[in-house]
Design an enzyme around this catalytic site. Structure first.
Site, PDB file in Angstrom:
ATOM      1  N   GLU A   8       0.864  -1.189   0.000  1.00 51.33           N
ATOM      2  CA  GLU A   8       0.000   0.000   0.000  1.00 51.33           C
ATOM      3  C   GLU A   8       0.890   1.224   0.000  1.00 51.33           C
ATOM      4  O   GLU A   8       1.860   1.280   0.759  1.00 51.33           O
ATOM      5  CB  GLU A   8      -0.838   0.123   1.297  1.00 51.33           C
ATOM      6  CG  GLU A   8      -2.017  -0.773   1.417  1.00 51.33           C
ATOM      7  CD  GLU A   8      -2.818  -0.509   2.713  1.00 51.33           C
ATOM      8  OE1 GLU A   8      -2.635   0.547   3.360  1.00 51.33           O
ATOM      9  OE2 GLU A   8      -3.621  -1.384   3.065  1.00 51.33           O
ATOM     10  N   GLU A  68     -13.345   5.887  -0.118  1.00 48.15           N
ATOM     11  CA  GLU A  68     -14.179   4.966   0.672  1.00 48.15           C
ATOM     12  C   GLU A  68     -14.903   5.749   1.763  1.00 48.15           C
ATOM     13  O   GLU A  68     -14.304   6.128   2.762  1.00 48.15           O
ATOM     14  CB  GLU A  68     -13.299   3.861   1.266  1.00 48.15           C
ATOM     15  CG  GLU A  68     -12.683   2.960   0.203  1.00 48.15           C
ATOM     16  CD  GLU A  68     -11.652   1.994   0.778  1.00 48.15           C
ATOM     17  OE1 GLU A  68     -12.046   1.076   1.506  1.00 48.15           O
ATOM     18  OE2 GLU A  68     -10.447   2.171   0.487  1.00 48.15           O
ATOM     19  N   LYS A  81     -14.804   4.738   5.630  1.00 49.81           N
ATOM     20  CA  LYS A  81     -13.547   4.599   6.372  1.00 49.81           C
ATOM     21  C   LYS A  81     -13.441   5.685   7.435  1.00 49.81           C
ATOM     22  O   LYS A  81     -14.093   6.712   7.392  1.00 49.81           O
ATOM     23  CB  LYS A  81     -12.351   4.688   5.426  1.00 49.81           C
ATOM     24  CG  LYS A  81     -12.054   3.368   4.735  1.00 49.81           C
ATOM     25  CD  LYS A  81     -10.601   3.262   4.317  1.00 49.81           C
ATOM     26  CE  LYS A  81      -9.742   2.749   5.442  1.00 49.81           C
ATOM     27  NZ  LYS A  81      -8.380   2.428   5.010  1.00 49.81           N
ATOM     28  N   GLU A 118      -8.902   9.537   5.788  1.00 43.58           N
ATOM     29  CA  GLU A 118      -8.984   8.143   5.345  1.00 43.58           C
ATOM     30  C   GLU A 118      -9.976   7.944   4.194  1.00 43.58           C
ATOM     31  O   GLU A 118      -9.928   6.951   3.488  1.00 43.58           O
ATOM     32  CB  GLU A 118      -9.394   7.231   6.512  1.00 43.58           C
ATOM     33  CG  GLU A 118      -8.435   7.252   7.700  1.00 43.58           C
ATOM     34  CD  GLU A 118      -7.187   6.428   7.455  1.00 43.58           C
ATOM     35  OE1 GLU A 118      -7.209   5.554   6.565  1.00 43.58           O
ATOM     36  OE2 GLU A 118      -6.188   6.653   8.163  1.00 43.58           O
TER      37      GLU A 118
END
Ligand SMILES: *[C@@H]1O[C@H](CO)[C@@H](O)[C@H](O)[C@H]1NC(C)=O
Length: 369
Positions: A260, A309, A312, A318
């Site tokens: 990641e 997202e 998150k 995030e």
């Protein structure tokens, strides 16, 4: 004559290998309630020339959509499942049966990541990671897949107790008992260690010592001189520290896969579309060249993440790591992505390489008899 043909074929193979870029990976996180269905996502990977995918759990709809796609897959064992897989060989066998063997004829599994960012200081699961890896490895071995599909785990950078200067890199005292036997397992089974590395978080936690260009690969000069190594960006310095730390726990030559890395476009300090675009673009170019400690060794890379997202958290940041919005619009002009999508998908390149290779071997064999 046959000899000459073989020679030409080998030259051809060399040239193809040297000019092709690494297949790019992108993480497909799904903490969201507004993402497109799996088959549309798989198509989005294909149309953008993204040859590798990382998923965090064995989602059956995604596995189904990946059938026949040639996309290479990193598949995760959820942290919550680690303990039962470690304690019960038949639960490991079931996991492999339902999520790997059921699909392995037409899904290209690359790694099984047993856990993501398991923290030896916080997570009970940390006591079971190695055993779960061993049980999954044993099951793969009984299907003779252990050389094709490697078993690993994805660590976070916080396991390092020391990262500056890079030559003094080491794992923290509480991480050492966790990581040391895992590194031995990876060395023994010739598998890489997966590492999630965000220069973004290093930068925001210490923006007095780290300037933005150093984190974004745009610094024009060397910022750290450390022994024989000169570091012009934080990414290289971080990898330098990881390699030194690995050397201290028996993994001096262990390959690191960047499982990641990303930069948010909104929600916090230095989180802008412009910075994120700069980061992704430079990261993709940079990993193809390797780092000062291991020059000319490209780093297999999975960008985080495919989509923004919306579920998150806990922090706003995030929710803004997507390359794409949930409506499938790309957020950035990343020339590396466009390049790979116009020159054909990397998976078709892989296919050509394999065919050429087997052709060469047949010719060699014919020549021999
Ligand atoms: C072990 O796993 C199998 C298969 O998942 C399950 O049927 C069995 O109950 C488990 N045994 C124990 C002791 O948990």
């Amino acid at each position: 004559m046959v000899f000459f043909t073989v020679f030409l074929m080998l030259i051809g193979l060399e040239t193809t290998t040297a000019t092709a870029s690494l297949p790019l990976g992108v993480c497909y996180g799904r903490h969201a309630d507004n993402l497109p269905p799996a088959d549309e996502v798989v198509n989005l990977y294909k149309t953008n020339g993204i040859g590798r995918m990382r998923i965090y759990d064995p989602d059956q709809a995604i596995l189904q959509a990946l059938r026949g796609s040639n996309i290479e897959l990193v598949i995760g064992v959820r942290n919550e499942e680690i303990q039962s897989i470690a304690n019960n060989v038949s639960s490991a066998a079931d996991w492999v049966q339902n999520n790997i063997l059921k699909y392995s004829k037409d899904v290209k599994f690359r790694y099984i990541a047993v856990g993501n960012e398991v923290d030896p200081n916080m997570d009970e699961a940390s006591k079971f990671v190695l055993l779960a890896m061993q049980n999954i490895y044993a099951t793969l071995t009984s299907s003779n897949l252990q050389n094709q599909i490697k078993v690993s785990t994805a660590i976070e950078l916080n396991l390092l107790g020391m990262s500056y200067p890079p030559s003094l890199g080491s794992f923290g005292p509480s991480s050492i008992p966790f990581i040391t036997p895992i590194v031995k397992f990876l060395v023994d089974t010739k598998a890489p260690l997966l590492a999630n590395v965000y220069t973004y978080f290093s930068y925001i936690s210490d923006s007095t010592d780290i300037d933005l260009p150093f984190a974004l690969f745009t610094s024009q000069s060397v910022k750290i001189r450390d022994g024989s190594f000169e570091y012009q960006n934080l990414f290289d310095a971080t990898f330098g520290a990881i390699y030194v730390a690995l050397g201290k726990v028996g993994g001096a030559n262990l390959e690191i896969v960047l499982s990641e890395s990303g930069w948010p476009s909104d929600g916090g300090v230095a989180a802008t579309v412009e910075n994120a675009e700069t980061y992704y673009e430079n990261l993709i170019k940079h990993v193809a060249k390797g780092t000062p400690a291991r020059p000319n060794q490209p780093i297999e890379t999975y960008l985080f993440s495919m989509f923004d997202e919306n579920k998150k958290g806990p922090t706003e940041i995030e929710r803004h790591f997507g390359l794409f919005s949930p409506n499938k619009q790309i957020k950035y002009q990343i020339s590396q992505l466009r390049k790979s999508s116009t020159s054909g998908s990397s998976s078709s390149y892989m296919w050509r390489e394999e065919v050429m290779l087997s052709f060469c071997f047949s010719l060699l064999f014919l020549n021999y008899i």
